[in-house]
Design an enzyme around this catalytic site. Structure first.
Site, PDB file in Angstrom:
ATOM      1  N   CYS A 231       0.833  -1.204   0.000  1.00  0.00           N
ATOM      2  CA  CYS A 231       0.000   0.000   0.000  1.00  0.00           C
ATOM      3  C   CYS A 231       0.870   1.258   0.000  1.00  0.00           C
ATOM      4  CB  CYS A 231      -0.860   0.057   1.255  1.00  0.00           C
ATOM      5  SG  CYS A 231      -1.935  -1.357   1.444  1.00  0.00           S
TER       6      CYS A 231
ATOM      7  N   TRP B 109      -2.636  -2.748  -1.649  1.00  0.00           N
ATOM      8  CA  TRP B 109      -2.147  -4.104  -1.936  1.00  0.00           C
ATOM      9  C   TRP B 109      -2.863  -4.986  -0.921  1.00  0.00           C
ATOM     10  CZ3 TRP B 109       0.911  -7.928   0.455  1.00  0.00           C
ATOM     11  CH2 TRP B 109       1.502  -8.859  -0.403  1.00  0.00           C
TER      12      TRP B 109
ATOM     13  N   ASN C  49      -1.660   2.348   5.535  1.00  0.00           N
ATOM     14  CA  ASN C  49      -0.691   1.367   5.058  1.00  0.00           C
ATOM     15  C   ASN C  49      -0.192   0.624   6.288  1.00  0.00           C
ATOM     16  OD1 ASN C  49       1.479  -0.029   3.997  1.00  0.00           O
ATOM     17  ND2 ASN C  49       2.769   1.780   3.704  1.00  0.00           N
ATOM     18  N   GLY C  50      -0.287  -0.700   6.275  1.00  0.00           N
ATOM     19  CA  GLY C  50       0.144  -1.487   7.437  1.00  0.00           C
ATOM     20  C   GLY C  50      -0.907  -2.531   7.761  1.00  0.00           C
TER      21      GLY C  50
ATOM     22  N   GLU D 198      19.639 -16.493  -6.875  1.00  0.00           N
ATOM     23  CA  GLU D 198      19.125 -15.197  -7.333  1.00  0.00           C
ATOM     24  C   GLU D 198      18.561 -15.305  -8.753  1.00  0.00           C
ATOM     25  OE1 GLU D 198      18.172 -12.656  -6.079  1.00  0.00           O
ATOM     26  OE2 GLU D 198      18.167 -11.137  -7.635  1.00  0.00           O
TER      27      GLU D 198
ATOM     28  N   LYS E  34      14.591 -14.541  -9.743  1.00  0.00           N
ATOM     29  CA  LYS E  34      14.233 -13.564 -10.764  1.00  0.00           C
ATOM     30  C   LYS E  34      13.248 -14.154 -11.771  1.00  0.00           C
ATOM     31  CE  LYS E  34      15.306 -10.743  -9.449  1.00  0.00           C
ATOM     32  NZ  LYS E  34      15.851  -9.936  -8.392  1.00  0.00           N
TER      33      LYS E  34
ATOM     34  N   GLU F   3       9.851 -14.788 -10.222  1.00  0.00           N
ATOM     35  CA  GLU F   3       9.150 -13.548  -9.878  1.00  0.00           C
ATOM     36  C   GLU F   3       8.511 -12.878 -11.093  1.00  0.00           C
ATOM     37  OE1 GLU F   3      11.998 -10.731  -8.440  1.00  0.00           O
ATOM     38  OE2 GLU F   3      10.486  -9.493  -7.470  1.00  0.00           O
TER      39      GLU F   3
ATOM     40  N   HIS G  10      20.509 -36.043  -4.738  1.00  0.00           N
ATOM     41  CA  HIS G  10      19.878 -36.390  -3.461  1.00  0.00           C
ATOM     42  C   HIS G  10      18.373 -36.130  -3.495  1.00  0.00           C
ATOM     43  CE1 HIS G  10      23.660 -37.304  -1.579  1.00  0.00           C
ATOM     44  NE2 HIS G  10      24.156 -36.177  -2.056  1.00  0.00           N
TER      45      HIS G  10
ATOM     46  N   LYS H 121       6.921  -3.774  -4.427  1.00  0.00           N
ATOM     47  CA  LYS H 121       8.327  -3.385  -4.393  1.00  0.00           C
ATOM     48  C   LYS H 121       8.846  -3.327  -2.969  1.00  0.00           C
ATOM     49  CE  LYS H 121      12.229  -1.914  -6.048  1.00  0.00           C
ATOM     50  NZ  LYS H 121      13.110  -2.992  -6.581  1.00  0.00           N
TER      51      LYS H 121
END
Ligand code: M6R
Length: 590
Positions: free
Chosen positions: A2, A69, A93-94, A463, A467, A470, A486, A585
């Site tokens: 948010c 959000w 927001n929160g 990483e 990416k 995502e 394994h 973000k």
């Protein structure tokens, strides 16, 4: 996550709010809304993009806006903010963690709720406490709330006044030609505010009579210094259009150069005693930043012989807290606002540890909380997927690992002076993009990809996998090459794609064994290495030569073709790389 914005202007504030919401879009959201106080209080809110709000216009100089959000309640027009109760309109927001019990109590007292959100509870509480003094009402209401909040509140009978408050969610105030503002972050005030000031947890901001006032939790006035925001944080457009993610990958050499310049000016002496004496070091972060912490742990342990215990921040918080006095916590966060990372840093401080922050935002909550802060020079990173900030985090952490050794043994690691070459190596890594294009073309229909590596290459593999997951929405896993047999090898069949990063000469043969296991089951292997002979001798189907650097530094460069590959996969699969689904973000809630 948010985003909130509030504006009090001598002119109509609608345009300033709308533009602010557009600038908040990068944080990730699923609905948006605006409330404007003119002759009456008008609210317009819609599921979907900020652009939906352009169908609405209201005259008035006082207003608030929100990008939501969804956490409590699905994305919908009703759950979107602002929420209205009585004379009050509020954006939040929160997360109000005790909202269920508060809601029950309010319902028993006859209140009726329109939305499923936790935030509407705050609007009701403010409305019930409001008797003409908005600041006092907001304080009274928030005293009942547990969790985190940044709120902005206006009242129908108080034109020209806005009250905001913060606890564990970011909030800044700003002054500009278009008016006085409160907002969730500095980049979103770009172009609107020439001067900003940061609110701290527990503080209140009141805009009234054409001025901005700050108050502590007892509502005692607080002096605040307004400063000019870092100019580079305000660059919010891509020259010539296109996607931010692509532009941000292209900026990596510049970002590394600027970061190195900042590091060379940073005086590490204030933390020399802690670096020299640290018996144990902890490193915490989330997501991509966690992968840079993993690189730090490996390099610092190897170079300075100091054990580094590395955790994702969310896990660190809920483990028995081993950290204590005289120990060091490194907290890495591009935004400096990630709730889990902030809380981990708070916990460490409360236990007497020394906190070093590595962040891109010098005026962030993490920077304010840390004992020592290393600010990188990545510039504004708008795409949700972290790219240039990762390379810069690595550079900062290499520098920090080198300081760790220096303060212990008065010498720098062998690779220290090669940090000057990182920028040109990053530029040379761009020549791998044509190969990455071809790889993405071949793999665009893949349903899953394994990324393999050993040692530092494992961090790069993790990483690279994050990416592509995502932004291209392909399942991917970053896995130690030696672990394949394994368990994970069971999924490898004809055409199953495996990307391997192999930049350590000592480990190259070991990684090659894993590729042979994949090949003999019909899998497709792509290999990235800085050694021509490693590529030549490999059974891989696809080979890409990376620029050469000391092995310790390779993660900062070998990741670049993988960042670009993920971007290309995303484009090939028809997604928007700047706005991956379900993601934000800056993750300012737990
Ligand atoms: O702002 P931070 O570095 O604290 O953010 C941490 C993660 O949320 C972030 O790195 C996330 O994993 C990225 N979107 C990954 O590309």
């Amino acid at each position: 996550m948010c985003g909130i914005i509030g504006c009090v202007s001598e002119k109509d504030c609608y345009g300033a709010l709308y533009d602010g919401l557009k600038r908040l879009e990068y944080r990730g959201y699923d609905s948006a809304g605006i409330a404007v106080l003119g002759e009456k209080l008008e609210i317009f809110k819609k599921k979907g993009g900020v652009a939906n709000l352009s169908a609405f216009y209201a005259r008035g100089g006082t207003g608030i806006g929100h990008t939501r959000w969804a956490t409590h309640g699905a994305p919908s027009d009703t759950n979107a903010h602002p929420h209205r109760a009585g004379k009050i309109a509020l954006v939040h927001n929160g997360i109000v963690e005790n909202y269920a019990s508060l809601k029950e109590e309010l319902e028993e007292e006859g209140e009726r709720f329109r939305s499923e959100t936790d935030s509407e509870v705050l609007a009701k509480l403010v409305a019930r406490a409001y008797r003409g003094d908005l600041l006092a009402a907001v304080r009274e209401a928030l005293s009942r709330a547990e969790g985190s909040y940044a709120v902005a509140v206006i009242a129908e009978d108080r034109p020209g006044e806005l009250v905001a408050a913060k606890y564990k969610s970011p909030l800044v105030a700003g002054k500009g030609a278009a008016g006085l503002f409160v907002c969730s972050d500095v980049p979103a005030l770009a172009g609107a505010a020439d001067y900003i000031a940061q609110a701290e947890d527990g503080e209140f901001v009141r805009i009234a009579g054409g001025e901005i006032f700050f108050y502590d939790k007892e509502l005692r006035p607080l002096p605040k210094t307004f400063f000019r925001p870092q100019r580079e944080l305000c660059a919010l457009s891509v020259a010539g259009g296109g996607y931010f993610m692509r532009a941000e990958i292209g900026e990596i050499p510049r970002a590394l150069r600027d970061t190195l310049g900042l590091l060379k000016q940073t005086d590490f002496a204030p933390c020399a005693r802690v670096l020299r004496g640290a018996k144990r070091v902890f490193a915490v972060a989330c997501g991509t930043a966690y992968h840079s912490a993993l690189v730090f742990a490996d390099v610092a342990e190897r170079e300075a012989g100091v054990p580094v215990i590395c955790h994702t921040a969310g896990e660190f918080r809920y483990r028995p807290p081993l950290i204590g006095e005289g120990e060091l916590l490194i907290a890495v966060s591009q935004s400096g606002e990630t709730a889990d990372t902030l809380e981990a840093a708070r916990l460490a401080k409360a236990r007497g540890a020394y906190v070093v922050a590595v962040t891109n935002i010098g005026c962030s909550s993490l920077a304010a909380l840390a004992d020592f802060c290393i600010v990188m020079g990545a510039g504004a990173e708008i795409a949700v997927a972290a790219t240039k900030s990762y390379n810069c985090q690595l550079l900062c952490l290499y520098y920090l690992a080198a300081q760790l050794l220096f303060f212990k043994e008065q010498r720098y690691p062998d690779w220290f002076y090669a940090l000057d070459d990182l920028c040109s190596a990053a530029e040379r890594a761009f020549s791998c993009f044509a190969e990455a294009d071809a790889l993405a073309d071949g793999l665009k229909s893949a349903r899953a990809i394994y990324y393999l590596g050993r040692g530092l290459d494992l961090c790069t593999a993790k990483e690279g996998a994050l990416k592509v997951k995502e932004i291209a929405c392909v399942f991917a896993e970053g896995y130690p090459a030696g672990e394949l047999k394994h368990g994970s090898l069971a999924l490898v069949e004809e055409g199953f794609p495996v990307v391997c990063v192999s930049t350590s000469r000592a480990l190259a043969k070991k990684s090659e064994n894993a590729l042979a296991e994949v090949k003999s089951r019909g899998g497709f292997c792509a290999l990235f290495s800085q050694y021509g002979d490693v590529l030549e001798d490999s059974c891989a189907d696809f080979k890409c030569l990376l620029p050469a650097l000391p092995e310790a530094l390779m993660p900062a460069v070998s990741v670049i073709p993988l960042q670009y590959f993920a971007y290309k996969m995303c484009i090939e699969r028809g997604f928007d790389p700047d706005k991956p689904r379900n993601l934000a973000k800056s993750v300012t809630v737990e």
